[in-house]
Write a protein that holds these residues in place. Structure first.
Motif, PDB file in Angstrom:
ATOM      1  N   LEU A  81      -0.164   6.601   7.055  1.00 29.22           N
ATOM      2  CA  LEU A  81       0.409   5.450   7.748  1.00 29.22           C
ATOM      3  C   LEU A  81      -0.483   4.257   7.473  1.00 29.22           C
ATOM      4  CD1 LEU A  81       2.354   4.115   9.826  1.00 29.22           C
ATOM      5  CD2 LEU A  81       0.734   4.851  11.594  1.00 29.22           C
ATOM      6  N   PHE A  82       0.099   3.178   6.998  1.00 30.68           N
ATOM      7  CA  PHE A  82      -0.632   1.940   6.725  1.00 30.68           C
ATOM      8  C   PHE A  82      -0.309   0.942   7.823  1.00 30.68           C
ATOM      9  CE2 PHE A  82       0.262   4.201   2.870  1.00 30.68           C
ATOM     10  CZ  PHE A  82      -1.003   4.321   2.330  1.00 30.68           C
ATOM     11  N   THR A  83      -1.343   0.408   8.427  1.00 32.23           N
ATOM     12  CA  THR A  83      -1.166  -0.529   9.532  1.00 32.23           C
ATOM     13  C   THR A  83      -1.844  -1.848   9.191  1.00 32.23           C
ATOM     14  OG1 THR A  83      -1.499  -0.850  11.906  1.00 32.23           O
ATOM     15  CG2 THR A  83      -3.160   0.448  10.773  1.00 32.23           C
ATOM     16  N   ARG A  84      -1.137  -2.934   9.428  1.00 31.72           N
ATOM     17  CA  ARG A  84      -1.651  -4.265   9.094  1.00 31.72           C
ATOM     18  C   ARG A  84      -2.823  -4.621  10.005  1.00 31.72           C
ATOM     19  NH1 ARG A  84       0.943  -7.842   6.286  1.00 31.72           N
ATOM     20  NH2 ARG A  84       2.992  -6.997   6.825  1.00 31.72           N
ATOM     21  N   ALA A  86       3.857   0.754   7.570  1.00 30.59           N
ATOM     22  CA  ALA A  86       4.637   1.459   6.550  1.00 30.59           C
ATOM     23  C   ALA A  86       3.955   2.807   6.339  1.00 30.59           C
ATOM     24  CB  ALA A  86       4.679   0.672   5.246  1.00 30.59           C
ATOM     25  N   ALA A  87       4.734   3.808   5.992  1.00 29.49           N
ATOM     26  CA  ALA A  87       4.161   5.149   5.830  1.00 29.49           C
ATOM     27  C   ALA A  87       4.787   5.845   4.627  1.00 29.49           C
ATOM     28  CB  ALA A  87       4.381   5.978   7.092  1.00 29.49           C
ATOM     29  N   VAL A  88       4.044   6.809   4.110  1.00 27.41           N
ATOM     30  CA  VAL A  88       4.540   7.686   3.052  1.00 27.41           C
ATOM     31  C   VAL A  88       4.367   9.120   3.526  1.00 27.41           C
ATOM     32  CG1 VAL A  88       4.043   6.034   1.208  1.00 27.41           C
ATOM     33  CG2 VAL A  88       2.331   7.758   1.794  1.00 27.41           C
ATOM     34  N   ARG A  89       5.268   9.992   3.058  1.00 26.57           N
ATOM     35  CA  ARG A  89       5.212  11.392   3.470  1.00 26.57           C
ATOM     36  C   ARG A  89       5.482  12.279   2.268  1.00 26.57           C
ATOM     37  NH1 ARG A  89      10.174  13.512   3.441  1.00 26.57           N
ATOM     38  NH2 ARG A  89      11.935  12.123   3.618  1.00 26.57           N
ATOM     39  N   GLN A 140       0.833  -1.198   0.000  1.00 23.43           N
ATOM     40  CA  GLN A 140       0.000   0.000   0.000  1.00 23.43           C
ATOM     41  C   GLN A 140       0.876   1.259   0.000  1.00 23.43           C
ATOM     42  OE1 GLN A 140      -2.898  -0.795  -1.206  1.00 23.43           O
ATOM     43  NE2 GLN A 140      -4.109   0.240   0.350  1.00 23.43           N
ATOM     44  N   ALA A 141       1.958   1.237   0.756  1.00 19.58           N
ATOM     45  CA  ALA A 141       2.883   2.372   0.770  1.00 19.58           C
ATOM     46  C   ALA A 141       3.483   2.589  -0.615  1.00 19.58           C
ATOM     47  CB  ALA A 141       3.980   2.163   1.813  1.00 19.58           C
ATOM     48  N   VAL A 142       3.821   1.512  -1.299  1.00 19.71           N
ATOM     49  CA  VAL A 142       4.361   1.637  -2.657  1.00 19.71           C
ATOM     50  C   VAL A 142       3.318   2.281  -3.565  1.00 19.71           C
ATOM     51  CG1 VAL A 142       5.106   0.353  -4.705  1.00 19.71           C
ATOM     52  CG2 VAL A 142       6.019  -0.245  -2.455  1.00 19.71           C
ATOM     53  N   PHE A 143       2.082   1.780  -3.532  1.00 19.64           N
ATOM     54  CA  PHE A 143       1.033   2.341  -4.385  1.00 19.64           C
ATOM     55  C   PHE A 143       0.818   3.819  -4.083  1.00 19.64           C
ATOM     56  CE2 PHE A 143      -3.271   3.779  -5.084  1.00 19.64           C
ATOM     57  CZ  PHE A 143      -3.405   3.542  -6.444  1.00 19.64           C
ATOM     58  N   TRP A 144       0.627   4.173  -2.816  1.00 22.36           N
ATOM     59  CA  TRP A 144       0.302   5.548  -2.471  1.00 22.36           C
ATOM     60  C   TRP A 144       1.485   6.492  -2.659  1.00 22.36           C
ATOM     61  CZ3 TRP A 144      -4.217   7.689  -2.488  1.00 22.36           C
ATOM     62  CH2 TRP A 144      -5.334   6.851  -2.407  1.00 22.36           C
ATOM     63  N   SER A 145       2.707   5.985  -2.552  1.00 20.08           N
ATOM     64  CA  SER A 145       3.852   6.849  -2.859  1.00 20.08           C
ATOM     65  C   SER A 145       3.831   7.202  -4.345  1.00 20.08           C
ATOM     66  CB  SER A 145       5.176   6.197  -2.457  1.00 20.08           C
ATOM     67  OG  SER A 145       5.491   5.104  -3.303  1.00 20.08           O
ATOM     68  N   GLU A 146       3.459   6.252  -5.184  1.00 22.51           N
ATOM     69  CA  GLU A 146       3.316   6.527  -6.616  1.00 22.51           C
ATOM     70  C   GLU A 146       2.125   7.443  -6.876  1.00 22.51           C
ATOM     71  OE1 GLU A 146       5.293   5.726  -9.089  1.00 22.51           O
ATOM     72  OE2 GLU A 146       6.643   4.444  -7.956  1.00 22.51           O
ATOM     73  N   ALA A 147       1.003   7.179  -6.204  1.00 19.22           N
ATOM     74  CA  ALA A 147      -0.222   7.947  -6.439  1.00 19.22           C
ATOM     75  C   ALA A 147      -0.030   9.419  -6.096  1.00 19.22           C
ATOM     76  CB  ALA A 147      -1.376   7.370  -5.617  1.00 19.22           C
ATOM     77  N   LEU A 148       0.591   9.702  -4.973  1.00 18.45           N
ATOM     78  CA  LEU A 148       0.718  11.075  -4.484  1.00 18.45           C
ATOM     79  C   LEU A 148       2.074  11.702  -4.772  1.00 18.45           C
ATOM     80  CD1 LEU A 148      -0.997  10.566  -1.016  1.00 18.45           C
ATOM     81  CD2 LEU A 148      -2.011  11.525  -3.107  1.00 18.45           C
ATOM     82  N   VAL A 165      -5.131   9.359 -13.825  1.00 20.90           N
ATOM     83  CA  VAL A 165      -5.908   8.122 -13.719  1.00 20.90           C
ATOM     84  C   VAL A 165      -5.186   6.991 -14.439  1.00 20.90           C
ATOM     85  CG1 VAL A 165      -8.049   6.986 -14.443  1.00 20.90           C
ATOM     86  CG2 VAL A 165      -8.135   9.216 -13.309  1.00 20.90           C
ATOM     87  N   ALA A 166      -4.698   7.237 -15.652  1.00 21.55           N
ATOM     88  CA  ALA A 166      -3.980   6.200 -16.413  1.00 21.55           C
ATOM     89  C   ALA A 166      -2.731   5.740 -15.665  1.00 21.55           C
ATOM     90  CB  ALA A 166      -3.620   6.731 -17.796  1.00 21.55           C
ATOM     91  N   ARG A 167      -1.985   6.692 -15.100  1.00 23.74           N
ATOM     92  CA  ARG A 167      -0.765   6.347 -14.340  1.00 23.74           C
ATOM     93  C   ARG A 167      -1.111   5.491 -13.132  1.00 23.74           C
ATOM     94  NH1 ARG A 167       1.629   8.663 -10.028  1.00 23.74           N
ATOM     95  NH2 ARG A 167       0.369  10.565 -10.098  1.00 23.74           N
ATOM     96  N   LEU A 168      -2.182   5.858 -12.416  1.00 22.20           N
ATOM     97  CA  LEU A 168      -2.563   5.103 -11.221  1.00 22.20           C
ATOM     98  C   LEU A 168      -3.068   3.710 -11.585  1.00 22.20           C
ATOM     99  CD1 LEU A 168      -4.188   7.972  -9.165  1.00 22.20           C
ATOM    100  CD2 LEU A 168      -1.915   6.974  -8.925  1.00 22.20           C
ATOM    101  N   GLN A 169      -3.759   3.590 -12.697  1.00 22.64           N
ATOM    102  CA  GLN A 169      -4.207   2.262 -13.130  1.00 22.64           C
ATOM    103  C   GLN A 169      -3.006   1.369 -13.437  1.00 22.64           C
ATOM    104  OE1 GLN A 169      -7.154   3.850 -16.068  1.00 22.64           O
ATOM    105  NE2 GLN A 169      -8.433   2.201 -15.233  1.00 22.64           N
ATOM    106  N   LYS A 170      -1.933   1.931 -13.996  1.00 22.24           N
ATOM    107  CA  LYS A 170      -0.714   1.148 -14.250  1.00 22.24           C
ATOM    108  C   LYS A 170      -0.100   0.647 -12.945  1.00 22.24           C
ATOM    109  CE  LYS A 170       1.922   2.800 -17.918  1.00 22.24           C
ATOM    110  NZ  LYS A 170       2.610   3.907 -18.593  1.00 22.24           N
TER     111      LYS A 170
END
Length: 150
Positions: free
Chosen positions: A87-90, A65-68, A19-27, A115-120
């Motif tokens: 912050l993502f918590t299991r 894991a967290a993103v900032r 999730q941290a990987v995805f959201w670091s890319e998203a934001l 949107v296209a980038r996030l779908q990738k």
């Protein structure tokens, strides 16, 4: 006199690191690097190795894991962001119902491109909304959490 309080958004996750990987890319945020502190604690036997995992060639906490935001300050010892962060918590259970809170990603006029980038990166398109007050696209992250891109 009142002072504004600091905050972070905590999101339950089955896999906090993905999730941290995805959201670091998203934001376009950075994944917090807690490995120096973790290595110190492990070396001092102040934390058991079972609380950590190896991920992307670094030591991370197993269940967090967290993103900032890359421009915000962070603690150089712990790597913890002191500004805008997620912050993502299991948690053991999977997501089952619609979010009561969601993130709106502001694409600065590049909604289709964003949107296209996030779908990738694993987002799923739910719907596009066009109303007199605005236009946005609703997606889900890899674990099914809804978010909007405007």
């Amino acid at each position: 006199m009142f002072m504004a309080l600091g905050w972070k958004l905590v999101i339950d996750a089955g896999d906090p690191h993905q999730q941290a990987v995805f959201w670091s890319e998203a934001l376009e945020y950075v994944i917090e690097d807690n490995s120096p502190l973790i290595e110190q604690l492990l070396a001092a036997k102040a934390a058991p190795e079972s609380l950590t995992i190896e991920f992307q060639s670094r030591r991370y906490w197993r269940d967090y894991a967290a993103v900032r935001h890359p421009d915000d300050p962070f603690d150089p010892v712990s790597g913890t962001g002191q500004g805008r962060r997620l912050l993502f918590t299991r948690v053991p259970e999977a997501k089952t119902v619609k979010n009561r809170l969601h993130v709106d990603v502001h694409s600065e006029g590049r909604r289709d491109e964003t949107v296209a980038r996030l779908q990738k990166h694993g987002a799923t398109l739910l719907r596009h909304v066009k109303e007199p007050g605005g236009e946005w696209t609703v997606l889900t992250d890899p674990e099914g959490n809804e978010f909007c891109v405007s």
